[in-house]
Scaffold this active site. Structure first.
Site, short mmCIF file in Angstrom:
data_model
loop_
_atom_site.label_atom_id
_atom_site.label_comp_id
_atom_site.label_asym_id
_atom_site.label_seq_id
_atom_site.Cartn_x
_atom_site.Cartn_y
_atom_site.Cartn_z
N SER A 24 1.03 -1.22 -0.07
CA SER A 24 -0.07 0.01 0.09
C SER A 24 1.04 1.21 -0.03
O SER A 24 2.15 1.33 0.25
CB SER A 24 -0.77 -0.10 1.22
N LYS A 134 -6.31 -10.73 -4.24
CA LYS A 134 -5.50 -11.07 -2.95
C LYS A 134 -6.29 -10.32 -1.78
O LYS A 134 -6.55 -9.18 -1.68
CB LYS A 134 -4.19 -10.70 -2.99
N GLU A 175 -5.34 -15.63 1.78
CA GLU A 175 -4.12 -15.31 2.61
C GLU A 175 -4.43 -15.17 4.06
O GLU A 175 -4.70 -13.95 4.55
CB GLU A 175 -3.32 -13.91 2.32
N LYS A 217 -2.46 -18.58 0.51
CA LYS A 217 -1.02 -18.03 0.63
C LYS A 217 -0.89 -18.08 2.19
O LYS A 217 -1.26 -16.95 3.11
CB LYS A 217 -0.96 -16.41 0.22
N GLY A 260 6.82 -12.94 5.33
CA GLY A 260 6.67 -12.59 6.62
C GLY A 260 7.51 -12.09 7.48
O GLY A 260 7.36 -11.90 8.52
N GLY A 261 8.75 -11.63 6.99
CA GLY A 261 9.72 -10.99 7.70
C GLY A 261 10.96 -11.79 7.81
O GLY A 261 12.02 -11.49 8.36
N SER A 287 4.90 -16.72 -2.75
CA SER A 287 4.57 -15.33 -3.04
C SER A 287 4.91 -14.15 -2.18
O SER A 287 4.51 -13.87 -1.39
CB SER A 287 2.81 -15.60 -3.03
C1 5MM Z 1 3.96 -6.76 -0.32
O1 5MM Z 1 3.21 -6.62 1.12
C2 5MM Z 1 1.88 -6.75 0.94
C3 5MM Z 1 1.02 -5.83 1.25
O2 5MM Z 1 1.35 -4.96 2.34
P1 5MM Z 1 0.75 -3.83 2.88
O3 5MM Z 1 -0.81 -3.82 2.62
O4 5MM Z 1 1.00 -4.02 4.74
O5 5MM Z 1 1.16 -2.62 2.53
C4 5MM Z 1 1.48 -7.98 1.83
O6 5MM Z 1 0.20 -8.44 1.63
C5 5MM Z 1 2.38 -9.24 0.88
O7 5MM Z 1 1.55 -9.76 0.07
C6 5MM Z 1 2.46 -10.48 1.84
O8 5MM Z 1 2.26 -10.14 3.27
C7 5MM Z 1 3.78 -11.07 1.52
O9 5MM Z 1 4.66 -10.25 1.57
P2 5MM Z 1 5.84 -10.59 2.24
O10 5MM Z 1 6.87 -9.60 2.48
O11 5MM Z 1 5.44 -10.96 3.70
O12 5MM Z 1 6.54 -11.69 1.59
#
Ligand code: 5MM
Length: 338
Positions: A24, A134, A175, A217, A260-261, A287
């Site tokens: 976002s 998603k 997810e 996911k 996830g970090g 993903s």
């Molecule tokens: C890329 O980050 C996605 C959206 O984040 P915000 O809504 O917090 O800005 C997030 O949904 C993402 O698709 C998943 O968490 C997977 O990303 P990570 O970084 O955890 O692999």
């Protein structure tokens, strides 16, 4: 084979995974501020266009999840972003949740919002080229949480979302994320992930969602970041694999993990290990947002005009993750010279 099942399989088959580029605007602001880049729509487009025009997209990225702003942007070459992505043979996805709000049924926990105007947004996104979507539900672990009601209400909404999306002929990514923040151990993560997945599939079935036309996911089963007892790759892989094998119906065509970090290498190493022990028909892939982009983003911050090397870094990460979908990754090949 249904049309939705075909789309889902196309996204995750042949060693491909998903690029989560749906951060976002506030998340992108944080990322850009950290590397000293002015956060604005032009810079977000510039950065993302470099990723989307990388060679690695063709070979390793079956689907890319976009934020609504990106779906409507026009690339430097004059091509609309959706067309530029389609030209790479990658399927376009769109994040349709609108973030978190207080859960009315448990005010110290969250629930995901996004039902307002959802149908309208789905219709428009489909017209522009999106074929999957998603929605992310977040569950936090602490002494008191999550409550049963938080698990159930999030699962109900994920199923409601999935059912609406399938009516628009798109594949919903479901997810349910158990966050890594906290000092819980791997057993607690296993238990909560299992309960959450089981409730999600319970609700998906109750709402008659076609399970062969979704993608899951999930998080991997890992200890919290502040846990004193960190786990081996082997333990993470075994617990993640067992948790999914026991709680995901076999009709689901693909399981694409979030990072996830975890660091880039950890996410690749863990996925590789999961695929080494996978004796089911499930496709386990990635993903990833942070774990596919972090190094490329940092390099771009310092060298915004060095497109070749930014793309080289992204291609490398995508290739390493692709290898891990068949257990063929190894630490000693994960090296790159810039
Ligand atoms: C890329 O980050 C996605 C959206 O984040 P915000 O809504 O917090 O800005 C997030 O949904 C993402 O698709 C998943 O968490 C997977 O990303 P990570 O970084 O955890 O692999």
């Amino acid at each position: 084979m249904s049309e939705l099942n075909q789309i889902a399989l196309k996204i995750v088959s042949n060693g491909k995974g998903i690029l989560a580029a749906d951060e976002s605007t506030p998340s992108m602001d944080k990322k850009f501020n950290a590397i000293g880049v002015e956060p604005n729509p032009e810079n977000r487009l510039k950065y993302r266009e470099i990723l989307f025009t990388s060679n690695g997209m063709k070979d390793y990225i079956g689907g890319v999840i976009l934020f609504e702003e990106t779906l409507n942007q026009i690339s430097k070459s004059g091509l609309p972003i959706p067309q530029l992505i389609e030209n790479q043979g990658t399927i376009i996805g769109i994040k349709v949740d609108t973030g978190l709000k207080k859960n009315p049924e448990s005010p110290d926990e969250n629930i995901t919002s996004g039902f307002d105007g959802l149908e309208d947004r789905l219709k428009k996104s489909y017209e522009i080229g999106a074929r999957f979507t998603k929605w992310r539900a977040l569950i936090k672990i602490s002494d008191k949480f999550p409550t049963e009601v938080a698990i159930k209400s999030n699962a109900i909404d994920l199923a409601k979302y999935a059912s609406i999306v399938q009516n628009f002929n798109m594949v919903p990514i479901v997810e349910p994320e158990v966050l890594m923040e906290g000092d819980h151990d791997i057993n607690q993560c296993y238990e909560i992930t299992a309960r959450l997945l089981s409730e999600c599939f319970n609700q998906l079935k109750l709402q008659s969602v076609d399970l062969s036309g979704i993608l899951l996911k999930p998080n991997m089963v890992v200890p919290g970041i502040d846990c004193q007892n960190q786990s081996s790759t082997n333990e993470i892989a075994k617990m993640t694999f067992n948790c999914l094998k026991d709680n995901v119906p076999s009709e689901v065509p693909g399981i694409a993990f979030l990072s996830g970090g975890q660091s880039e290498i950890e996410s690749t190493r863990n996925l590789n290990e999961i695929n080494k022990i996978n004796d089911t028909n499930f496709i386990f892939t990635y993903s990833y947002g942070r774990a596919l982009q972090q190094s490329a983003l940092n390099y771009w911050g310092k060298n915004p005009d060095d497109i070749n090397n930014i793309q080289k870094i992204f291609n490398h990460r995508a290739k390493m993750n692709s290898l891990s979908t068949s257990g063929k990754w190894a630490e000693d090949i994960d090296k790159i010279n810039i």
